[in-house]
Design a protein around this motif. Structure first.
Motif, PDB file in Angstrom:
ATOM      1  N   VAL A  59      28.195  12.365  23.617  1.00 28.13           N
ATOM      2  CA  VAL A  59      28.544  12.446  25.031  1.00 28.13           C
ATOM      3  C   VAL A  59      29.099  13.808  25.421  1.00 28.13           C
ATOM      4  CG1 VAL A  59      30.037  11.520  26.836  1.00 28.13           C
ATOM      5  CG2 VAL A  59      28.926   9.968  25.220  1.00 28.13           C
ATOM      6  N   SER A  60      30.104  14.290  24.694  1.00 25.05           N
ATOM      7  CA  SER A  60      30.745  15.542  25.089  1.00 25.05           C
ATOM      8  C   SER A  60      29.789  16.725  24.982  1.00 25.05           C
ATOM      9  CB  SER A  60      31.997  15.796  24.241  1.00 25.05           C
ATOM     10  OG  SER A  60      31.673  15.797  22.862  1.00 25.05           O
ATOM     11  N   VAL A  61      28.955  16.741  23.948  1.00 22.96           N
ATOM     12  CA  VAL A  61      27.995  17.828  23.778  1.00 22.96           C
ATOM     13  C   VAL A  61      26.922  17.756  24.859  1.00 22.96           C
ATOM     14  CG1 VAL A  61      26.321  18.917  22.227  1.00 22.96           C
ATOM     15  CG2 VAL A  61      28.417  17.914  21.300  1.00 22.96           C
ATOM     16  N   GLY A  62      26.442  16.539  25.116  1.00 27.58           N
ATOM     17  CA  GLY A  62      25.436  16.365  26.166  1.00 27.58           C
ATOM     18  C   GLY A  62      25.943  16.795  27.527  1.00 27.58           C
ATOM     19  N   GLU A  63      27.207  16.501  27.816  1.00 27.79           N
ATOM     20  CA  GLU A  63      27.812  16.902  29.087  1.00 27.79           C
ATOM     21  C   GLU A  63      27.836  18.420  29.217  1.00 27.79           C
ATOM     22  OE1 GLU A  63      29.364  15.543  31.852  1.00 27.79           O
ATOM     23  OE2 GLU A  63      28.539  13.566  31.379  1.00 27.79           O
ATOM     24  N   ARG A  64      28.229  19.084  28.141  1.00 31.14           N
ATOM     25  CA  ARG A  64      28.336  20.542  28.186  1.00 31.14           C
ATOM     26  C   ARG A  64      26.959  21.199  28.298  1.00 31.14           C
ATOM     27  NH1 ARG A  64      31.406  22.236  30.593  1.00 31.14           N
ATOM     28  NH2 ARG A  64      31.053  24.297  29.709  1.00 31.14           N
ATOM     29  N   LEU A  65      25.973  20.687  27.561  1.00 33.17           N
ATOM     30  CA  LEU A  65      24.633  21.264  27.642  1.00 33.17           C
ATOM     31  C   LEU A  65      24.025  21.003  29.010  1.00 33.17           C
ATOM     32  CD1 LEU A  65      22.568  22.859  26.008  1.00 33.17           C
ATOM     33  CD2 LEU A  65      21.551  20.686  25.294  1.00 33.17           C
ATOM     34  N   ILE A 113      36.251  31.729  24.902  1.00 34.58           N
ATOM     35  CA  ILE A 113      36.429  30.417  24.275  1.00 34.58           C
ATOM     36  C   ILE A 113      37.756  30.411  23.525  1.00 34.58           C
ATOM     37  CG2 ILE A 113      35.518  28.834  22.523  1.00 34.58           C
ATOM     38  CD1 ILE A 113      32.714  29.999  23.213  1.00 34.58           C
ATOM     39  N   SER A 114      38.620  29.483  23.875  1.00 30.94           N
ATOM     40  CA  SER A 114      39.925  29.384  23.238  1.00 30.94           C
ATOM     41  C   SER A 114      39.808  28.644  21.906  1.00 30.94           C
ATOM     42  CB  SER A 114      40.906  28.629  24.145  1.00 30.94           C
ATOM     43  OG  SER A 114      40.510  27.265  24.256  1.00 30.94           O
ATOM     44  N   ARG A 115      40.875  28.693  21.143  1.00 33.85           N
ATOM     45  CA  ARG A 115      40.925  27.964  19.871  1.00 33.85           C
ATOM     46  C   ARG A 115      40.720  26.475  20.117  1.00 33.85           C
ATOM     47  NH1 ARG A 115      43.440  31.051  15.675  1.00 33.85           N
ATOM     48  NH2 ARG A 115      43.830  29.092  14.559  1.00 33.85           N
ATOM     49  N   GLU A 116      41.353  25.973  21.166  1.00 38.06           N
ATOM     50  CA  GLU A 116      41.250  24.548  21.467  1.00 38.06           C
ATOM     51  C   GLU A 116      39.821  24.161  21.835  1.00 38.06           C
ATOM     52  OE1 GLU A 116      43.506  26.628  22.719  1.00 38.06           O
ATOM     53  OE2 GLU A 116      45.252  25.940  21.555  1.00 38.06           O
ATOM     54  N   GLU A 117      39.167  24.995  22.635  1.00 37.37           N
ATOM     55  CA  GLU A 117      37.788  24.707  23.020  1.00 37.37           C
ATOM     56  C   GLU A 117      36.861  24.740  21.812  1.00 37.37           C
ATOM     57  OE1 GLU A 117      37.483  26.386  27.590  1.00 37.37           O
ATOM     58  OE2 GLU A 117      37.551  27.837  25.933  1.00 37.37           O
ATOM     59  N   LEU A 118      37.044  25.723  20.951  1.00 40.28           N
ATOM     60  CA  LEU A 118      36.201  25.821  19.758  1.00 40.28           C
ATOM     61  C   LEU A 118      36.401  24.596  18.873  1.00 40.28           C
ATOM     62  CD1 LEU A 118      34.200  27.591  18.185  1.00 40.28           C
ATOM     63  CD2 LEU A 118      36.159  28.651  17.039  1.00 40.28           C
ATOM     64  N   ALA A 119      37.652  24.203  18.684  1.00 40.29           N
ATOM     65  CA  ALA A 119      37.946  23.041  17.851  1.00 40.29           C
ATOM     66  C   ALA A 119      37.370  21.764  18.456  1.00 40.29           C
ATOM     67  CB  ALA A 119      39.460  22.896  17.660  1.00 40.29           C
ATOM     68  N   THR A 120      37.492  21.611  19.768  1.00 37.90           N
ATOM     69  CA  THR A 120      36.978  20.415  20.444  1.00 37.90           C
ATOM     70  C   THR A 120      35.473  20.273  20.261  1.00 37.90           C
ATOM     71  OG1 THR A 120      38.729  20.440  22.114  1.00 37.90           O
ATOM     72  CG2 THR A 120      36.689  19.282  22.689  1.00 37.90           C
ATOM     73  N   MET A 121      34.743  21.366  20.473  1.00 39.48           N
ATOM     74  CA  MET A 121      33.287  21.292  20.374  1.00 39.48           C
ATOM     75  C   MET A 121      32.830  21.142  18.931  1.00 39.48           C
ATOM     76  SD  MET A 121      32.397  21.101  23.409  1.00 39.48           S
ATOM     77  CE  MET A 121      30.661  20.942  22.964  1.00 39.48           C
ATOM     78  N   LEU A 122      33.499  21.819  18.000  1.00 42.61           N
ATOM     79  CA  LEU A 122      33.147  21.656  16.595  1.00 42.61           C
ATOM     80  C   LEU A 122      33.382  20.223  16.142  1.00 42.61           C
ATOM     81  CD1 LEU A 122      34.517  24.933  14.951  1.00 42.61           C
ATOM     82  CD2 LEU A 122      32.122  24.248  15.209  1.00 42.61           C
ATOM     83  N   HIS A 123      34.473  19.639  16.610  1.00 40.17           N
ATOM     84  CA  HIS A 123      34.769  18.253  16.250  1.00 40.17           C
ATOM     85  C   HIS A 123      33.679  17.322  16.763  1.00 40.17           C
ATOM     86  CE1 HIS A 123      36.740  14.293  16.350  1.00 40.17           C
ATOM     87  NE2 HIS A 123      37.464  14.750  15.344  1.00 40.17           N
ATOM     88  N   ALA A 124      33.254  17.525  18.009  1.00 37.59           N
ATOM     89  CA  ALA A 124      32.210  16.669  18.587  1.00 37.59           C
ATOM     90  C   ALA A 124      30.899  16.819  17.825  1.00 37.59           C
ATOM     91  CB  ALA A 124      31.999  17.024  20.057  1.00 37.59           C
ATOM     92  N   LEU A 126      30.360  18.094  14.652  1.00 39.00           N
ATOM     93  CA  LEU A 126      30.415  17.719  13.249  1.00 39.00           C
ATOM     94  C   LEU A 126      30.658  16.234  13.065  1.00 39.00           C
ATOM     95  CD1 LEU A 126      32.416  20.764  11.877  1.00 39.00           C
ATOM     96  CD2 LEU A 126      29.946  20.400  11.921  1.00 39.00           C
ATOM     97  N   GLN A 127      31.383  15.623  13.985  1.00 39.13           N
ATOM     98  CA  GLN A 127      31.599  14.190  13.907  1.00 39.13           C
ATOM     99  C   GLN A 127      30.311  13.440  14.151  1.00 39.13           C
ATOM    100  OE1 GLN A 127      34.160  12.282  16.892  1.00 39.13           O
ATOM    101  NE2 GLN A 127      35.136  11.166  15.235  1.00 39.13           N
ATOM    102  N   SER A 128      29.489  13.953  15.063  1.00 39.85           N
ATOM    103  CA  SER A 128      28.242  13.264  15.400  1.00 39.85           C
ATOM    104  C   SER A 128      27.232  13.359  14.274  1.00 39.85           C
ATOM    105  CB  SER A 128      27.640  13.853  16.677  1.00 39.85           C
ATOM    106  OG  SER A 128      27.200  15.173  16.451  1.00 39.85           O
ATOM    107  N   THR A 129      27.209  14.492  13.559  1.00 38.51           N
ATOM    108  CA  THR A 129      26.259  14.658  12.459  1.00 38.51           C
ATOM    109  C   THR A 129      26.869  14.257  11.127  1.00 38.51           C
ATOM    110  OG1 THR A 129      26.952  16.932  12.096  1.00 38.51           O
ATOM    111  CG2 THR A 129      25.141  16.578  13.642  1.00 38.51           C
ATOM    112  N   ASN A 130      28.213  14.217  11.088  1.00 36.40           N
ATOM    113  CA  ASN A 130      28.959  13.907   9.873  1.00 36.40           C
ATOM    114  C   ASN A 130      28.591  14.852   8.736  1.00 36.40           C
ATOM    115  OD1 ASN A 130      31.032  12.387   8.764  1.00 36.40           O
ATOM    116  ND2 ASN A 130      29.615  11.065   7.663  1.00 36.40           N
ATOM    117  N   THR A 131      28.168  16.058   9.091  1.00 38.24           N
ATOM    118  CA  THR A 131      27.768  17.035   8.081  1.00 38.24           C
ATOM    119  C   THR A 131      28.408  18.372   8.399  1.00 38.24           C
ATOM    120  OG1 THR A 131      25.649  15.952   7.778  1.00 38.24           O
ATOM    121  CG2 THR A 131      25.809  18.226   7.006  1.00 38.24           C
ATOM    122  N   ILE A 132      28.839  19.062   7.393  1.00 35.40           N
ATOM    123  CA  ILE A 132      29.443  20.372   7.588  1.00 35.40           C
ATOM    124  C   ILE A 132      29.035  21.283   6.432  1.00 35.40           C
ATOM    125  CG2 ILE A 132      31.594  19.851   6.358  1.00 35.40           C
ATOM    126  CD1 ILE A 132      33.061  21.497   8.452  1.00 35.40           C
TER     127      ILE A 132
END
Length: 238
Positions: A59-65, A113-124, A126-132
């Motif tokens: 959801v969050s990634v789709g919203e941003r794209l 891009i702030s630290r918080e923004e980078l962390a938020t998007m990376l979390h979305a 990596l959580q969706s793919t469960n791969t890092i």
């Protein structure tokens, strides 16, 4: 609005002029499919839900794209906006893809891009793919992890994201503003191109093959054409 509309028209016409007939027909096919999934007919507008569902985006990634594609900021994506956005993903240069990705990560729409923004998007992501990619989280002093991938969960993933954010700002915040400016963000992505690959590895629903490899490719020979699809050379009025 007149100036922005004129600018968008030029951008659209330039985008179309740089695409081959095969490439443009493929993008047109994607648009018709996503709109059909929403229960509509060809040539109209795509909403947020249909956009995210078609590309299997969290959801969050789709919203941003979606926001990055929605040049007119009206909550809908026209055919012309879809062409401009997907052309970058499918056939754009590495830099143009990074520019689009910058818009996705830049949640507040400011200069960086702030630290918080980078962390938020990376979390979305990596959580969706469960791969890092472990090498990214181990970049403290440049020690290599060999590009090995692993599934991570819970606290391990949170720690990896924090390490990635720390590394990004330690190595790429060259201006010291506390934000990654567009060129600094591109520098970070160039250091870790798997981030781009991970975000753009989603494929449309119920499509044969995968969209993922195409998003980092400019090989038009991979595409098939449909001669029944017509493509406008000029953007239609909104």
């Amino acid at each position: 609005m007149g100036g922005s509309e004129s600018s968008f028209k030029r951008n659209y016409e330039e985008t179309v002029s740089q695409l081959s007939t095969v490439q443009l027909r493929e993008i047109t096919t994607h648009f018709h499919e996503v709109y059909a999934k929403a229960g509509g007919s060809k040539g109209h507008l795509v909403d947020r839900e249909a956009f995210s569902q078609y590309f299997k985006l969290p959801v969050s990634v789709g919203e941003r794209l979606f926001e990055a594609f929605d040049a007119h900021r009206n909550g809908k994506i026209s055919f012309e906006e879809f062409v401009c956005g997907l052309a970058v993903l499918l056939h754009g240069s590495f830099s143009s893809k990074c520019q689009l990705l910058f818009q996705v990560f830049n949640i507040h729409g400011d200069e960086g891009i702030s630290r918080e923004e980078l962390a938020t998007m990376l979390h979305a992501i990596l959580q969706s793919t469960n791969t890092i990619v472990m090498a990214v989280s181990q970049m403290g002093g440049g020690g290599g992890g060999g590009g090995r991938s692993a599934v991570m969960k819970g606290e391990d993933r949170e720690q990896a994201i924090r390490a990635m954010v720390d590394s990004a700002f330690r190595n790429c915040d060259i201006t010291g503003t506390g934000k990654l400016l567009p060129l600094e963000f591109e520098y970070w992505v160039r250091r870790h191109p798997q981030i781009l690959d991970t975000l753009l590895s989603f494929e449309p629903r119920e499509r044969r093959g995968t969209l993922g490899p195409l998003l980092l490719s400019s090989d038009e020979g991979r595409f098939t054409s449909d001669p029944t699809i017509s493509v406008p050379l000029h953007p239609s009025p909104l």
